[in-house]
Write a protein that holds these residues in place. Structure first.
Motif, PDB file in Angstrom:
ATOM      1  N   GLU A 188       0.868  -1.178   0.000  1.00 21.36           N
ATOM      2  CA  GLU A 188       0.000   0.000   0.000  1.00 21.36           C
ATOM      3  C   GLU A 188       0.906   1.229   0.000  1.00 21.36           C
ATOM      4  O   GLU A 188       1.712   1.392   0.912  1.00 21.36           O
ATOM      5  N   LEU A 189       0.756   2.062  -1.001  1.00 24.98           N
ATOM      6  CA  LEU A 189       1.547   3.284  -1.104  1.00 24.98           C
ATOM      7  C   LEU A 189       0.648   4.466  -0.743  1.00 24.98           C
ATOM      8  O   LEU A 189      -0.297   4.797  -1.462  1.00 24.98           O
ATOM      9  N   VAL A 190       0.938   5.079   0.410  1.00 20.66           N
ATOM     10  CA  VAL A 190       0.094   6.138   0.958  1.00 20.66           C
ATOM     11  C   VAL A 190       0.615   7.505   0.524  1.00 20.66           C
ATOM     12  O   VAL A 190       1.806   7.790   0.658  1.00 20.66           O
ATOM     13  N   VAL A 191      -0.293   8.349   0.023  1.00 20.71           N
ATOM     14  CA  VAL A 191       0.060   9.702  -0.408  1.00 20.71           C
ATOM     15  C   VAL A 191      -0.991  10.633   0.193  1.00 20.71           C
ATOM     16  O   VAL A 191      -2.060  10.846  -0.375  1.00 20.71           O
ATOM     17  N   ASP A 192      -0.695  11.189   1.382  1.00 21.45           N
ATOM     18  CA  ASP A 192      -1.771  11.833   2.127  1.00 21.45           C
ATOM     19  C   ASP A 192      -1.345  12.998   3.006  1.00 21.45           C
ATOM     20  O   ASP A 192      -2.105  13.449   3.866  1.00 21.45           O
ATOM     21  N   GLY A 193      -0.140  13.505   2.830  1.00 22.64           N
ATOM     22  CA  GLY A 193       0.299  14.613   3.662  1.00 22.64           C
ATOM     23  C   GLY A 193       0.459  14.262   5.133  1.00 22.64           C
ATOM     24  O   GLY A 193       0.448  15.140   5.992  1.00 22.64           O
ATOM     25  N   GLY A 194       0.582  12.972   5.427  1.00 22.56           N
ATOM     26  CA  GLY A 194       0.778  12.520   6.811  1.00 22.56           C
ATOM     27  C   GLY A 194      -0.496  12.185   7.549  1.00 22.56           C
ATOM     28  O   GLY A 194      -0.458  11.819   8.733  1.00 22.56           O
ATOM     29  N   MET A 195      -1.642  12.242   6.880  1.00 20.99           N
ATOM     30  CA  MET A 195      -2.929  12.091   7.554  1.00 20.99           C
ATOM     31  C   MET A 195      -3.114  10.727   8.214  1.00 20.99           C
ATOM     32  O   MET A 195      -3.651  10.622   9.320  1.00 20.99           O
ATOM     33  N   VAL A 196      -2.653   9.669   7.553  1.00 17.05           N
ATOM     34  CA  VAL A 196      -2.916   8.336   8.094  1.00 17.05           C
ATOM     35  C   VAL A 196      -2.196   8.081   9.405  1.00 17.05           C
ATOM     36  O   VAL A 196      -2.620   7.253  10.207  1.00 17.05           O
ATOM     37  N   HIS A 197      -1.134   8.823   9.662  1.00 18.48           N
ATOM     38  CA  HIS A 197      -0.371   8.650  10.906  1.00 18.48           C
ATOM     39  C   HIS A 197      -0.621   9.763  11.913  1.00 18.48           C
ATOM     40  O   HIS A 197       0.087   9.867  12.916  1.00 18.48           O
ATOM     41  N   LYS A 198      -1.624  10.578  11.631  1.00 19.39           N
ATOM     42  CA  LYS A 198      -1.909  11.702  12.529  1.00 19.39           C
ATOM     43  C   LYS A 198      -2.299  11.204  13.926  1.00 19.39           C
ATOM     44  O   LYS A 198      -3.135  10.308  14.071  1.00 19.39           O
ATOM     45  N   ALA A 199      -1.681  11.780  14.933  1.00 20.68           N
ATOM     46  CA  ALA A 199      -2.022  11.425  16.311  1.00 20.68           C
ATOM     47  C   ALA A 199      -3.419  11.923  16.645  1.00 20.68           C
ATOM     48  O   ALA A 199      -3.816  13.026  16.257  1.00 20.68           O
ATOM     49  N   ILE A 200      -4.177  11.102  17.353  1.00 21.49           N
ATOM     50  CA  ILE A 200      -5.552  11.467  17.721  1.00 21.49           C
ATOM     51  C   ILE A 200      -5.567  12.030  19.135  1.00 21.49           C
ATOM     52  O   ILE A 200      -4.994  11.437  20.028  1.00 21.49           O
TER      53      ILE A 200
END
Length: 255
Positions: free
Chosen positions: A243-255
């Motif tokens: 899976e190649l993620v291109v999202d400006g860091g969104m998927v790893h954003k701390a909640i």
């Protein structure tokens, strides 16, 4: 850098009549591919094909409704007889409904998204791989997923589930098809500005959401070009099931 070229390759792009699919088709054509643009909307497809040809690319339109088995079967019969098959499949066709709570998600909204986003991806990939295996031809599949296949988001349960299914579909296909010299990977975009979401991001709520992205902005469609070409070309010859993620860091954003 020649590994990123697609000369002498025929590429099928589903959901190519507008938005991300139309952009993908133009990018692939510029890299030397013959591009088959598939969708339900004939007039819009014709416009995209004409634009590619005017820019010096090689393109053709293909009528296909990924939710209908007969439509997919007929399209792939035409692909084989009229175009000699394909080398790469970009499975991009996808839909979403307006945000709604889980308890307010009805049968129609659920089936609409699952049938297009997940069953459609399975149906088209199955048809492509059957042709490749029957002719002992190598192939590449790029399933267009989403960061919401890897994390969750509120008010979009059917979309989340459909895209999580696309990620698992990618992994399962990759492991089974690698012995046939067929590679399968998943491109997972985050939020990119398109005609569909432009109105929302022009609102105060949309502006707040945009600022919540770790990079502080939406993606630009051209920022998907490099990751797309990596997965579609021989540059990713040792990649499958990824899976190649291109999202400006969104998927790893701390909640």
């Amino acid at each position: 850098m020649n590994a990123f070229r697609l000369d002498n390759k025929t590429v099928l792009v589903t959901g190519a009549s507008s938005g991300l699919g139309a952009h993908i088709a133009k990018v692939l054509a510029r890299q030397g591919a013959k591009v088959l643009l598939a969708a339900r909307r004939g007039p819009q497809l014709a416009e995209q094909v004409d634009a590619i040809r005017k820019a010096g690319g090689d393109a053709a339109a293909l009528s296909m409704d990924v939710t209908k088995p007969d439509s997919v079967e007929q399209a792939f019969a035409e692909i084989e007889t009229e175009h000699g098959g394909i080398d790469v499949l970009i499975s991009n066709a996808g839909v979403a409904t307006e945000p709604r709570k889980f308890i307010d998600t009805d049968e129609d909204a659920w089936q609409f998204q699952l049938q297009t986003n997940l069953s459609g991806a399975w149906r088209v990939a199955r048809a492509a791989t059957q042709q490749w295996i029957a002719s002992s031809r190598p192939g590449v599949v790029v399933n267009v997923g989403s960061i919401y296949g890897l994390r969750t988001g509120v008010l979009k349960v059917a979309y989340n589930v459909s895209k999580a299914g696309v990620v698992q579909l990618t992994r399962s296909m990759a492991m089974e098809l690698v012995r046939h010299n067929i590679r399968v990977n998943c491109l997972c975009p985050g939020w990119f500005l398109t005609a569909i979401n432009a109105d929302y991001f022009a609102t105060e709520s949309g502006a707040r959401y945009e600022k919540s992205i770790p990079m502080g902005r939406l993606g630009r469609l051209e920022e998907l070009d490099g990751p797309l070409l990596l997965l579609a070309s021989d540059a990713s010859s040792y990649m499958t099931g990824a899976e190649l993620v291109v999202d400006g860091g969104m998927v790893h954003k701390a909640i």
